[in-house]
Design a protein around this motif. Structure first.
Motif, PDB file in Angstrom:
ATOM      1  N   GLY A 171       0.785  -1.239   0.000  1.00  0.00           N
ATOM      2  CA  GLY A 171       0.000   0.000   0.000  1.00  0.00           C
ATOM      3  C   GLY A 171       0.811   1.280   0.000  1.00  0.00           C
ATOM      4  N   ILE A 172       2.021   1.239  -0.558  1.00  0.00           N
ATOM      5  CA  ILE A 172       2.812   2.481  -0.675  1.00  0.00           C
ATOM      6  C   ILE A 172       2.358   3.221  -1.926  1.00  0.00           C
ATOM      7  N   LYS A 173       2.081   4.492  -1.753  1.00  0.00           N
ATOM      8  CA  LYS A 173       1.463   5.255  -2.854  1.00  0.00           C
ATOM      9  C   LYS A 173       2.454   6.125  -3.623  1.00  0.00           C
ATOM     10  N   MET A 174       3.670   6.243  -3.124  1.00  0.00           N
ATOM     11  CA  MET A 174       4.650   7.123  -3.782  1.00  0.00           C
ATOM     12  C   MET A 174       6.011   6.435  -3.818  1.00  0.00           C
ATOM     13  N   VAL A 175       6.525   6.240  -5.019  1.00  0.00           N
ATOM     14  CA  VAL A 175       7.830   5.586  -5.170  1.00  0.00           C
ATOM     15  C   VAL A 175       8.777   6.546  -5.901  1.00  0.00           C
ATOM     16  N   TYR A 176       9.964   6.729  -5.349  1.00  0.00           N
ATOM     17  CA  TYR A 176      10.977   7.568  -5.983  1.00  0.00           C
ATOM     18  C   TYR A 176      12.065   6.711  -6.612  1.00  0.00           C
ATOM     19  N   CYS A 177      12.622   7.230  -7.690  1.00  0.00           N
ATOM     20  CA  CYS A 177      13.820   6.621  -8.269  1.00  0.00           C
ATOM     21  C   CYS A 177      14.987   7.563  -7.958  1.00  0.00           C
ATOM     22  N   GLY A 178      15.987   7.052  -7.271  1.00  0.00           N
ATOM     23  CA  GLY A 178      17.195   7.838  -7.014  1.00  0.00           C
ATOM     24  C   GLY A 178      18.224   7.531  -8.091  1.00  0.00           C
ATOM     25  N   HIS A 179      18.970   8.541  -8.522  1.00  0.00           N
ATOM     26  CA  HIS A 179      19.882   8.324  -9.658  1.00  0.00           C
ATOM     27  C   HIS A 179      20.877   9.474  -9.777  1.00  0.00           C
ATOM     28  N   LYS A 180      21.775   9.350 -10.723  1.00  0.00           N
ATOM     29  CA  LYS A 180      22.715  10.435 -11.037  1.00  0.00           C
ATOM     30  C   LYS A 180      22.705  10.615 -12.560  1.00  0.00           C
ATOM     31  N   ALA A 181      21.502  10.659 -13.120  1.00  0.00           N
ATOM     32  CA  ALA A 181      21.371  10.692 -14.587  1.00  0.00           C
ATOM     33  C   ALA A 181      21.786  12.036 -15.170  1.00  0.00           C
ATOM     34  N   ASN A 182      21.970  13.049 -14.326  1.00  0.00           N
ATOM     35  CA  ASN A 182      22.463  14.329 -14.847  1.00  0.00           C
ATOM     36  C   ASN A 182      23.938  14.222 -15.244  1.00  0.00           C
ATOM     37  N   ILE A 183      24.661  13.289 -14.639  1.00  0.00           N
ATOM     38  CA  ILE A 183      26.077  13.102 -14.972  1.00  0.00           C
ATOM     39  C   ILE A 183      26.244  11.831 -15.814  1.00  0.00           C
ATOM     40  N   MET A 184      25.706  10.714 -15.321  1.00  0.00           N
ATOM     41  CA  MET A 184      25.826   9.455 -16.069  1.00  0.00           C
ATOM     42  C   MET A 184      24.554   9.296 -16.890  1.00  0.00           C
ATOM     43  N   LYS A 185      24.536  10.062 -17.989  1.00  0.00           N
ATOM     44  CA  LYS A 185      23.300  10.209 -18.753  1.00  0.00           C
ATOM     45  C   LYS A 185      22.853   8.899 -19.380  1.00  0.00           C
ATOM     46  N   MET A 186      23.797   8.036 -19.699  1.00  0.00           N
ATOM     47  CA  MET A 186      23.400   6.800 -20.377  1.00  0.00           C
ATOM     48  C   MET A 186      23.071   5.685 -19.390  1.00  0.00           C
ATOM     49  N   THR A 187      23.960   5.456 -18.402  1.00  0.00           N
ATOM     50  CA  THR A 187      23.713   4.345 -17.472  1.00  0.00           C
ATOM     51  C   THR A 187      22.584   4.685 -16.494  1.00  0.00           C
ATOM     52  N   ASP A 188      22.755   5.747 -15.747  1.00  0.00           N
ATOM     53  CA  ASP A 188      21.679   6.131 -14.829  1.00  0.00           C
ATOM     54  C   ASP A 188      20.459   6.618 -15.607  1.00  0.00           C
ATOM     55  N   GLY A 189      20.726   7.171 -16.816  1.00  0.00           N
ATOM     56  CA  GLY A 189      19.606   7.575 -17.675  1.00  0.00           C
ATOM     57  C   GLY A 189      18.730   6.378 -18.021  1.00  0.00           C
ATOM     58  N   LEU A 190      19.364   5.239 -18.308  1.00  0.00           N
ATOM     59  CA  LEU A 190      18.603   4.023 -18.614  1.00  0.00           C
ATOM     60  C   LEU A 190      17.823   3.561 -17.372  1.00  0.00           C
ATOM     61  N   PHE A 191      18.486   3.604 -16.222  1.00  0.00           N
ATOM     62  CA  PHE A 191      17.828   3.179 -14.971  1.00  0.00           C
ATOM     63  C   PHE A 191      16.572   4.019 -14.737  1.00  0.00           C
ATOM     64  N   LEU A 192      16.698   5.331 -14.962  1.00  0.00           N
ATOM     65  CA  LEU A 192      15.562   6.236 -14.745  1.00  0.00           C
ATOM     66  C   LEU A 192      14.489   6.036 -15.812  1.00  0.00           C
ATOM     67  N   ASP A 193      14.924   5.877 -17.047  1.00  0.00           N
ATOM     68  CA  ASP A 193      13.964   5.690 -18.138  1.00  0.00           C
ATOM     69  C   ASP A 193      13.139   4.415 -17.927  1.00  0.00           C
ATOM     70  N   ARG A 194      13.795   3.342 -17.551  1.00  0.00           N
ATOM     71  CA  ARG A 194      13.061   2.072 -17.318  1.00  0.00           C
ATOM     72  C   ARG A 194      12.124   2.207 -16.120  1.00  0.00           C
ATOM     73  N   PHE A 195      12.527   3.005 -15.118  1.00  0.00           N
ATOM     74  CA  PHE A 195      11.662   3.261 -13.964  1.00  0.00           C
ATOM     75  C   PHE A 195      10.372   3.931 -14.439  1.00  0.00           C
ATOM     76  N   LYS A 196      10.532   4.963 -15.284  1.00  0.00           N
ATOM     77  CA  LYS A 196       9.348   5.706 -15.757  1.00  0.00           C
ATOM     78  C   LYS A 196       8.430   4.801 -16.571  1.00  0.00           C
ATOM     79  N   ARG A 197       9.029   3.948 -17.398  1.00  0.00           N
ATOM     80  CA  ARG A 197       8.213   3.033 -18.195  1.00  0.00           C
ATOM     81  C   ARG A 197       7.477   2.052 -17.300  1.00  0.00           C
ATOM     82  N   MET A 198       8.181   1.525 -16.314  1.00  0.00           N
ATOM     83  CA  MET A 198       7.551   0.553 -15.404  1.00  0.00           C
ATOM     84  C   MET A 198       6.421   1.214 -14.632  1.00  0.00           C
ATOM     85  N   ALA A 199       6.616   2.477 -14.249  1.00  0.00           N
ATOM     86  CA  ALA A 199       5.597   3.190 -13.467  1.00  0.00           C
ATOM     87  C   ALA A 199       4.273   3.222 -14.207  1.00  0.00           C
TER      88      ALA A 199
END
Ligand code: NAD
Length: 495
Positions: A171-199
């Motif tokens: 019953g958790i209503k808010m999930v955050y993705c922590g990342h460093k996609a501003n610097i590691m645009k491709m690796t952390d960018g992928l982690f964040l992008d997949r998070f958004k898609r899964m959401a």
């Protein structure tokens, strides 16, 4: 007589056997042992000492694979030599991809937040396999060592799905993705992008993303604002310990490593060699991890009853030597366990009791063992073409000298030198003498005519590599590709 669920068990090293014994006594007193049976799985310091570099005996592996579940105490990693952490080996070898840790304020565990009346109750879900934990490291030159950081789309999807599934379940209503996609645009960018898609598959759960450094500050300033954060491996490791500090230390942080076939439940602290054998260690972290195990297999009632007894015990002021106010004498491990056993059936009075659901029967069904390695794929339809390569060199030349030499070498090839960087910062064609350099360059070669990309295999870049290796020490080679027309590589800093 019903068959009991078999669970592999390793008490661990140092304080491990003392705290494991305390936890199993509590399980027994709560009736959980009527339905489960622990099977010894040999691993740890004694196995390392036999010359087994993995620290896990064949018997231990067989037991874990037969049960699909492992409840383990802390295990020591030999310092020096080639021995790697058994914990990391187990998680990676058995694909326990999601590390779930729950951090909450507990009565009697005094922290700056508890004193300020700020309640903390949140989960950190950490990707458990990839990232720098691949442990792929090389010395490239006299002065430079690299660690490869791998992030895969299927790996991201596994941990994100585990996080959202857990959020939905509890019953958790808010999930955050922590990342460093501003610097590691491709690796952390992928982690964040997949998070958004899964959401997008989990209606009803809100999501946000937060840069890791801001997350750390926010957690210290307003930990009550977070309910669940999902993170890549290394960042998750660091944030997990930060979070443990918020609620009183590693002694109160349970951990579950969830995989499709094998899941591992363990205390997050180490073997505490300084107090091993004294019988004074705190079993709370291992107990809470055991409660995650009981909930995982369906014994939700016993888990709730034990957790309420634990909280009632903490409310009474009972504590081991590593925490507590000092108003009451510290209990040893077994007396602390006895106090919890004595409180089975009691409910906490200072905070809301945890739920004691109906679950009194095993619901866990062991998945069929895999017969071969599962190839996980996310992007199957993408077209990629070779456009050039990055070649890494061990050289003491300055940028202008190196550029001149490399430009001459590639002149008769289909490639031109387009950029050189040193420690990731562009030093040619644009650069400044203010940039400190080391003995390790990246030289980027791209096709003069990109129209040829679609017909070019890897042969021409390998020929270029050959030509360069005749004159320079090559330390690494990275093909450059475009995926569906987009570059599959980052630009250099300053490019
Ligand atoms: P540690 O967690 O063992 O000890 C750090 C400090 O915390 C010590 O002062 C210790 O006495 C105290 N402490 C830890 N657990 C406690 C408990 N349950 N009750 C009371 N006090 C407790 O960390 P370390 O000293 O850095 O590591 C010792 C060994 O443990 C190393 O070999 C390390 O590799 C291993 N380790 C194993 C795990 C694991 O198995 N999950 C995790 C961390 C470290």
């Amino acid at each position: 007589m019903t068959t009991k669920l078999r669970i592999a068990n390793t008490p661990g090293d140092g304080i491990g056997p003392e705290i494991m014994n305390a936890c199993l006594r509590i399980f027994d007193a709560a009736g959980a042992m009527d339905q489960i049976e622990f099977v010894d799985a040999r691993m740890g310091e004694a196995v390392f000492a036999e010359g087994n570099s993995m620290g896990i005996s064949q018997q231990g592996r067989d037991a874990v694979e037969a049960c699909g579940l492992l409840y383990k105490g802390p295990m020591g990693t030999p310092i020096g030599g080639g021995g790697k952490s058994i914990n990391v080996t187990l998680r990676k070898m058995y694909g326990a991809f999601a590390n779930i840790r729950h951090f909450r304020t507990l009565p009697g565990v005094e922290t700056v937040y508890s004193k300020a009346g700020i309640p903390i109750d949140f989960y950190v879900i950490r990707e458990n396999i990839e990232d720098t934990y691949g442990g792929i490291e090389h010395r490239l030159t006299n002065d430079v060592i690299e660690c490869k950081r791998l992030i895969s789309a299927p790996g991201c999807d596994q941990v994100h799905r585990a996080a959202f599934d857990l959020a939905k379940k509890i019953g958790i209503k808010m999930v955050y993705c922590g990342h460093k996609a501003n610097i590691m645009k491709m690796t952390d960018g992928l982690f964040l992008d997949r998070f958004k898609r899964m959401a997008s598959e989990y209606a009803g759960i809100e999501t946000g993303d937060v840069i890791i450094d801001a997350l750390c500050m926010n957690l210290v300033i307003r930990p009550q604002n977070y309910k669940m954060v999902v993170l890549p491996n290394l960042q998750g490791d660091i944030v997990s310990d930060l979070a443990a500090g918020l609620v009183g230390g590693l002694g109160f942080a349970p951990s579950a490593n969830i995989g499709h076939h094998i899941s591992i439940f363990e205390a997050v602290h180490g073997t505490a060699p300084d107090i091993a054998g004294k019988g004074i260690a705190n079993p709370t972290s291992l107990l809470l991890s055991g409660l995650m195990l009981l909930r995982h297999i369906g014994l939700t009632n016993a888990a709730g009853v034990i957790e309420n007894a634990l909280i009632a015990t903490l409310e009474s002021g009972a504590h081991t030597g590593d925490f507590g106010t000092g108003d009451t004498p510290a209990l040893n491990t077994q007396d602390y366990a006895s106090a919890i056993i004595g409180n089975l059936g009691k409910k906490p009075s200072s905070i809301e009791p945890v739920a004691e659901p109906e679950g009194k029967t095993i619901t866990f069904v062991k998945p069929a063992p895999p017969t071969s390695n599962e190839l996980m794929r996310t992007f199957e339809q993408i077209k990629s073409v070779n456009t050039g390569c990055d070649i890494y060199l061990d050289t003491l030349l300055n940028p202008a000298e190196l550029a001149e030499a490399l430009s001459a070498i590639c002149a008769p090839t289909p490639f031109k030198l387009t950029m050189m960087s040193n420690r990731g910062t562009q030093v040619w064609p644009n650069g400044t003498p203010y940039t400190n350099i080391v003995d390790y360059y990246r030289a980027r070669f791209e096709l003069r005519d990109m129209a040829n990309a679609s017909s070019m295999g890897q042969g021409p870049t390998i020929s270029l590599l050959d030509r360069i290796a005749e004159k320079f020490g090559v330390t690494d080679f990275q093909p450059l590709k475009h995926y569906d027309g987009k570059p599959g590589y980052s630009l250099a800093q300053g490019q």
